[in-house]
Scaffold this motif. Structure first.
Motif, PDB file in Angstrom:
ATOM      1  N   ASP A 166      -9.163  31.986 -39.756  1.00 13.43           N
ATOM      2  CA  ASP A 166      -8.269  32.066 -40.915  1.00 13.43           C
ATOM      3  C   ASP A 166      -6.819  31.873 -40.473  1.00 13.43           C
ATOM      4  O   ASP A 166      -6.056  31.113 -41.096  1.00 13.43           O
ATOM      5  N   LEU A 167      -6.432  32.549 -39.392  1.00 12.35           N
ATOM      6  CA  LEU A 167      -5.069  32.399 -38.866  1.00 12.35           C
ATOM      7  C   LEU A 167      -4.799  30.959 -38.444  1.00 12.35           C
ATOM      8  O   LEU A 167      -3.750  30.385 -38.774  1.00 12.35           O
ATOM      9  N   TYR A 168      -5.749  30.368 -37.731  1.00 13.26           N
ATOM     10  CA  TYR A 168      -5.560  28.994 -37.253  1.00 13.26           C
ATOM     11  C   TYR A 168      -5.389  28.022 -38.423  1.00 13.26           C
ATOM     12  O   TYR A 168      -4.517  27.137 -38.396  1.00 13.26           O
ATOM     13  N   ALA A 169      -6.218  28.174 -39.465  1.00 14.76           N
ATOM     14  CA  ALA A 169      -6.100  27.290 -40.633  1.00 14.76           C
ATOM     15  C   ALA A 169      -4.730  27.442 -41.295  1.00 14.76           C
ATOM     16  O   ALA A 169      -4.130  26.460 -41.743  1.00 14.76           O
ATOM     17  N   LYS A 170      -4.220  28.663 -41.335  1.00 15.17           N
ATOM     18  CA  LYS A 170      -2.889  28.879 -41.912  1.00 15.17           C
ATOM     19  C   LYS A 170      -1.800  28.279 -41.022  1.00 15.17           C
ATOM     20  O   LYS A 170      -0.812  27.736 -41.518  1.00 15.17           O
ATOM     21  N   GLN A 171      -1.988  28.379 -39.706  1.00 15.65           N
ATOM     22  CA  GLN A 171      -1.035  27.744 -38.794  1.00 15.65           C
ATOM     23  C   GLN A 171      -1.018  26.228 -38.975  1.00 15.65           C
ATOM     24  O   GLN A 171       0.014  25.584 -38.802  1.00 15.65           O
ATOM     25  N   GLU A 172      -2.174  25.674 -39.339  1.00 16.37           N
ATOM     26  CA  GLU A 172      -2.300  24.237 -39.569  1.00 16.37           C
ATOM     27  C   GLU A 172      -1.981  23.851 -41.017  1.00 16.37           C
ATOM     28  O   GLU A 172      -2.069  22.677 -41.385  1.00 16.37           O
ATOM     29  N   SER A 173      -1.644  24.861 -41.848  1.00 10.90           N
ATOM     30  CA  SER A 173      -1.356  24.640 -43.282  1.00 10.90           C
ATOM     31  C   SER A 173      -2.495  23.895 -43.972  1.00 10.90           C
ATOM     32  O   SER A 173      -2.279  22.989 -44.778  1.00 10.90           O
ATOM     33  N   SER A 174      -3.731  24.307 -43.669  1.00 14.17           N
ATOM     34  CA  SER A 174      -4.915  23.623 -44.195  1.00 14.17           C
ATOM     35  C   SER A 174      -5.950  24.639 -44.670  1.00 14.17           C
ATOM     36  O   SER A 174      -6.082  25.717 -44.078  1.00 14.17           O
ATOM     37  N   PRO A 175      -6.705  24.314 -45.735  1.00 14.87           N
ATOM     38  CA  PRO A 175      -7.804  25.186 -46.132  1.00 14.87           C
ATOM     39  C   PRO A 175      -8.824  25.305 -45.004  1.00 14.87           C
ATOM     40  O   PRO A 175      -9.105  24.330 -44.297  1.00 14.87           O
ATOM     41  N   LEU A 176      -9.382  26.491 -44.831  1.00 15.99           N
ATOM     42  CA  LEU A 176     -10.381  26.694 -43.785  1.00 15.99           C
ATOM     43  C   LEU A 176     -11.580  25.771 -43.985  1.00 15.99           C
ATOM     44  O   LEU A 176     -12.123  25.226 -43.015  1.00 15.99           O
ATOM     45  N   ALA A 177     -11.997  25.577 -45.234  1.00 13.44           N
ATOM     46  CA  ALA A 177     -13.131  24.689 -45.503  1.00 13.44           C
ATOM     47  C   ALA A 177     -12.875  23.297 -44.939  1.00 13.44           C
ATOM     48  O   ALA A 177     -13.771  22.676 -44.339  1.00 13.44           O
TER      49      ALA A 177
END
Length: 368
Positions: A110-121
């Motif tokens: 979840d943190l990584y997806a937010k760092q990438e500004s992208s939905p986790l899906a």
């Protein structure tokens, strides 16, 4: 990933109604919420889905808490990672304890997806904008089961799973099938049968079930292969599939025709995706199982179930299925049989801080 701190929240909430299987009744749910914060102030959430007692797996909330505090968090602190896959690989040095591993690993995703500004899906490779939703009927009464099914169909659920055991199987299911001849129904035995029950399980073939989930021992692959040759109903394995290698062996042996992937059971999203990808390559359908979880785990399940191979409605029901009020905002909703896949960064849900504090038993912070 520049982690600044990790926080563990132990929470407990009562279910709206008891969840009954032959293994026991769940009336209140205890769990672990993991929050990982980076040095920029972004944070990701994960959830430990072990139960208070070891009836589903050997793990419990207390053992998961020990592994998180004394083993996994120190490992991450000692070996900084750049991507969540590295955490999954790092955790391979620790045997089992998959639900503890998943609790931390999913928070990192979840943190990584937010760092990438992208939905986790999207990070996982998901392709669906919405996922088909199924639901579980777990009661010891035919009348209550029929009442639940009627309500769930009104709410739009696309598939019903019914808990069974040798004291409640054929006649119980026949009554349901009589009233709902076309309804997609699967059953879950939670290892209630043995090979001595082959004739009893063969009788279920005439009820046109989608599948029978984990009829035999929780750690078995061999006997399930024998049983699958004797019955027409597809066998789905759940508890037996703890690793990618388990899935590979089960498919090679012909132990099942379907696999239930539970993120917590297999140790996180990295392993869950590996199993999904292998099953797709072998034309084995998969679906995402539920763990009577809070909203954080449910959100991760939504992201996983957006992957192409999840062709069977998953056990991803509305938050209101179990809780008067969930710990996430917005709560998960089922609309005409589907759950929307969030398109905002990370899991796409925020924490309901007020509800979290109401359910909180204890909290521990680990600075990095």
């Amino acid at each position: 990933m520049n982690i600044a701190r990790i926080e563990l929240y132990i929470i407990q909430m009562p279910l709206k109604s008891p969840f009954l299987t032959h293994l026991g009744a769940v009336e209140s749910r205890e769990g672990i919420i993991v929050k990982v914060t980076d040095k920029a102030g972004l944070f990701g959430y994960g959830e430990g889905v072990a139960f208070s007692t070891p009836w589903y797996t050997e793990e419990t909330v207390k053992t998961s808490l020990h592994i998180l505090k004394d083993v996994l968090i120190p490992l991450i602190k000692e070996h900084p990672i750049k991507r969540p896959e590295e955490a999954a690989q790092l955790f391979q040095a620790i045997r089992r304890n998959n639900m503890a591993k998943s609790a931390l690993e999913t928070a990192l995703w979840d943190l990584y997806a937010k760092q990438e500004s992208s939905p986790l899906a999207k990070i996982l490779g998901g392709t669906r904008a919405k996922i088909a939703s199924g639901v579980v009927v777990a009661t010891d009464s035919t009348a209550k089961a029929l009442q639940q099914i009627e309500q769930y169909l009104v709410e739009g659920y696309q598939r019903i799973k019914v808990k069974i055991n040798p004291k409640q199987d054929y006649s119980f299911l026949a009554e349901i099938r009589k009233l709902y001849p076309e309804l997609p129904i699967m059953v879950d035995a939670n290892s209630a049968y043995t090979l001595n029950d082959i004739d009893r399980l063969k009788a279920l073939d005439e009820l046109n079930l989608l599948m029978i989930e984990q009829p035999l021992a929780h750690d078995d692959i061999i006997d399930h292969a024998i049983l699958q040759k004797e019955i027409r109903t597809p066998i789905c394995l759940d508890e037996s599939i703890v690793t990618f290698e388990d899935a590979k062996k089960a498919i090679e042996l012909g132990s099942c025709q379907v696999i239930n992937i539970k993120v917590g059971r297999v140790g996180g999203l990295f392993e869950a995706k590996r199993i999904h990808d292998y099953c797709m390559s072998k034309d084995i359908p998969v679906w995402c199982g539920g763990m009577i979880e809070f909203g954080i785990s449910r959100a991760h399940n939504i992201a996983l179930a957006s992957l192409q191979g999840f062709t069977i409605p998953s056990d991803i029901s509305a938050s209101s299925r179990f809780w008067e009020e969930d710990i996430i905002l917005p709560e998960v909703q089922v609309n005409k049989g589907y759950v929307q896949v969030p398109n905002t960064p990370g899991i796409g849900f925020s924490l309901n801080e007020k509800r979290l504090q109401e359910a909180l038993l204890s909290k521990k912070t680990f600075p990095f």
